[in-house]
Design an enzyme around this catalytic site. Sequence first.
Site, PDB file in Angstrom:
ATOM      1  N   GLU A  58      38.274  42.660  30.780  1.00  0.00           N
ATOM      2  CA  GLU A  58      39.708  42.377  30.714  1.00  0.00           C
ATOM      3  C   GLU A  58      39.990  41.025  30.065  1.00  0.00           C
ATOM      4  O   GLU A  58      40.967  40.876  29.334  1.00  0.00           O
ATOM      5  CB  GLU A  58      40.335  42.436  32.113  1.00  0.00           C
ATOM      6  CG  GLU A  58      40.511  43.852  32.678  1.00  0.00           C
ATOM      7  CD  GLU A  58      39.238  44.396  33.316  1.00  0.00           C
ATOM      8  OE1 GLU A  58      38.225  43.670  33.371  1.00  0.00           O
ATOM      9  OE2 GLU A  58      39.271  45.561  33.773  1.00  0.00           O
ATOM     10  N   HIS A 125      44.069  49.362  43.712  1.00  0.00           N
ATOM     11  CA  HIS A 125      44.684  50.215  42.686  1.00  0.00           C
ATOM     12  C   HIS A 125      46.174  50.391  42.983  1.00  0.00           C
ATOM     13  O   HIS A 125      46.757  51.414  42.658  1.00  0.00           O
ATOM     14  CB  HIS A 125      44.001  51.591  42.642  1.00  0.00           C
ATOM     15  CG  HIS A 125      42.581  51.552  42.181  1.00  0.00           C
ATOM     16  ND1 HIS A 125      41.560  51.088  42.970  1.00  0.00           N
ATOM     17  CD2 HIS A 125      42.016  51.910  41.002  1.00  0.00           C
ATOM     18  CE1 HIS A 125      40.413  51.179  42.301  1.00  0.00           C
ATOM     19  NE2 HIS A 125      40.667  51.665  41.104  1.00  0.00           N
TER      20      HIS A 125
END
Lengths: 321, 346
Positions: A58, A125
Site C-alpha cells: 500500500e 475489514h
Amino acid sequence: MSVTYLEAIRAAQEKALADDPRVFIYGQDVGSFGGAFKATKNLAAEFPGRVMDAPLSEDAIVGLAVGAAIEGARPIVEMQFADFSTVGFNQIVNQAATLYYRTDIPCPIVVRLPSGGTLGAGPFHSQSMEAVYAHYPGLVVMTPATVEDAYSMMLEAVSIDDPVIFCEHKLLYYHLKADKLPDTAQPVGKARIARAGRDATVVTYSAMLHESLQAAEDLVEEGWQIEVIDLRTVKPLDTDTILASVARTGRLLVVGEAWPWGGVNAEVISRVATEGFGLLDAAPMRLNARDTPVPYHPDLWAAHRPTASVIAARLRQLLTQ
Amino acid sequence: MVTAAKEKTVACNDLDPALLVRAYRVMLLARATEDKLASLYRAGMIKGGVFLGKGQEALSTASSIFLKKGDIFGPLIRDQAGRLAFGDTVLDTFRTYLGSAKGPMRGRDGNIHRGRPREGYYAMISHLGALVPVVAGGLYARRLRGETGVVGVTSIGDGGTSTGAFHEGVNLAAVERLPLVVVIANNQYAYSTPNSRQFACADLLDKAAGYGIAGFKCDGTDPFASLETLQLAVQAAREGRGPQMVVATLLRLVGHGEHDDAGYVDAALRQANVGRDCLEVGATQLIESDVATADDIAVWTKEAQAEVEDALNIAQREKGPDPAEEDWQAISTERLADGHHDLEDE
C-alpha cells in the site's frame, strides 16, 4: 434496468479512463480479476496497460501514484479495504497531502477506500477512516451516500487537481440502486438536504444517511418532521448549509459510523457550537459507533453502530428537551 | 543477475577527462557550500537543522551526473553534491536554508527538503524510503506516456534500507521493471546506530539478488570508482535492463546534523580506508592521471568559495515569506478549500 452504487463507481472509472488518457488505475487485484469487489470489472481488457495489478504494498502503491501525478498523470489507486490504507498512510498524509503546499505542484490522485462495516467483516475489514484523513490539510475527503453521488463524485475526484480520499461504503455496493446514471451533478463540496423538515436537523453522510432517513420516516407518524442533511464531502465541510438548517429547526443530531473521538461528528458540533450557538434550542447530540474495534459477530456489530431505531430514539430525546 | 563492479582506486580510462573535472568541481562546490552552512549554523544564522554530506560528495555527484534533462532525481539528506550536479544551485540552497521567499520552497519547507519536481528534481519528505516508490511512479507515468530512455535515480542510506517503504518501493520497481537506480550510501551509521544494529545480511548488496535486480558495489570514498559504477548502472537502466542497485561503502565525516558531534563513530573507522576524504582521494587521482594539477585544484577551490560567497550575499538580502501575504491553502482547488481556520487575521 437499474444501476447499483458499485456499478456507478465502476462506470465512472470507465468514463474517466475513456475520456482522459492521463488516467490509470493501480491496485491489488484490480487487473483481469476486476478487483475484490469488482469495481474495475473488465476495465483491464477495455484499457490495456492502464488497469494494473499491484504488489501487496500500500505504501508503494500510493507513492507510485504521487510520482505519476508529479509527471502529469491522474492515477486512481484502490486500497482493497479502507482499513489497509494505514499501510499507505505515510504516503497519503505526508507525501500526497503536502506536495502542493510545499512545491506548488498539485497532486491529482484518487485513493479509493472501500469503507464501513458489513455483516461479519470484523475489526480489519470494516473501518471508517474519513475523519483520520480529513484531519490532515491537503486532502479532499468524499463520502458519497447515493448512486448518483458515487458516480458524479468519482468523476469529479479524478478531474480535480488535488488528492481525493474517496470513501465508498461497502454496505451500499450491491443493494443501493438507482434507475440510471445521472446526467447532471450537484457541485462537490456542497451538502444536500436529503429530506426537508422543521423540527430537528440530522447531519450525516455515507451509509448512515439511509439509517437516518429511515428514522425520520419512522417519526412521521409521531408528528415530527426531521430534516436530514447529507454532507456528501466531509472535507470540505459545508458549514453554511448545516447552520442554515439549524437556524430553521433549532435542534441538531449528528450521526456517523466512525469512532467518536475527534471525528466528523465532533467537528460538526464544534462548528455549530462556536458559530451558531444562538441558533440552538437544545444541546446538540451525536451518535457514533462505539469506541471499540468493530466486532465480528452480527449481534455485536448491530449494537456497535447506530441504526434507524437508535437514531429515532435519540431524536425523540432531542425533540422533547 | 547480480554483478559486482570491480573496486578501483586508480584512474579509469572509460571516463572523459572533462567529466572528471566537472564532477570534481561539483564536489568542491558542494564542500564549500556545506562548510559555509556549518559556519552559518554555528553563528546561529540558520533556523532549524543543518544536515551535511561531507565525505559523500563523490558518490552523490556520481549519482546524478550521468542524468540528462528529462530524467528524474530524488536525492536524500546527504546529496548536496548530487543536487548541484543535477542543476540545483548554491543560491537556492542558501535560499532554502535561510527561508527566502524566492527559494523553491518559499519558506514553507527548509534545508534539504527542497526540489523542483516539475524539472524532475523531487523534494524529499523526512520519512526515509518514502521517495523510492515516488520516483518509481514518476518513471511509471513516463512509460505510460510512451517515453523511453528515461532514468530515475534515488538515494538512501544504510538505515533507510530497513524501512518498509524502501522494501515496497524497490520490490514494486523490480516487478514493473522500471529504469530506477537506487544508490545506497552505506556510511556505517544511521544517526548513531551502527550497521550491526541495522541489518543482519552479510552485505547490503545481497538485497539486490532478493529483489531480482542487478547490483553494483563500489568504494564511495573513491571518486573515479563511484563515477565508473554509476555510469554503468545508469546506462543499464537507460537500456531497459530494469532497476539497478548500487551499494557504496564510505563514512559520514560529520554528525547526522550539525547539532551532533558524532562521538559514537568508531575511531578505527576514521583511520581506515572507509574514512578517507573523497575530495583528497579525488585530488590525488586527478593529478596522478594528468587530468589536473595541484594549482588547477587550488584555483577551482577558490572559485567555488567565491561562488558560495556571492550566492550567500544574494540570499541573505532576500526577505522571508510574509504571513499576512500567505494564502494558507493546502489544496489547489479554491472552491474545495475547507476554509475553516480558527486563527484568522485580526
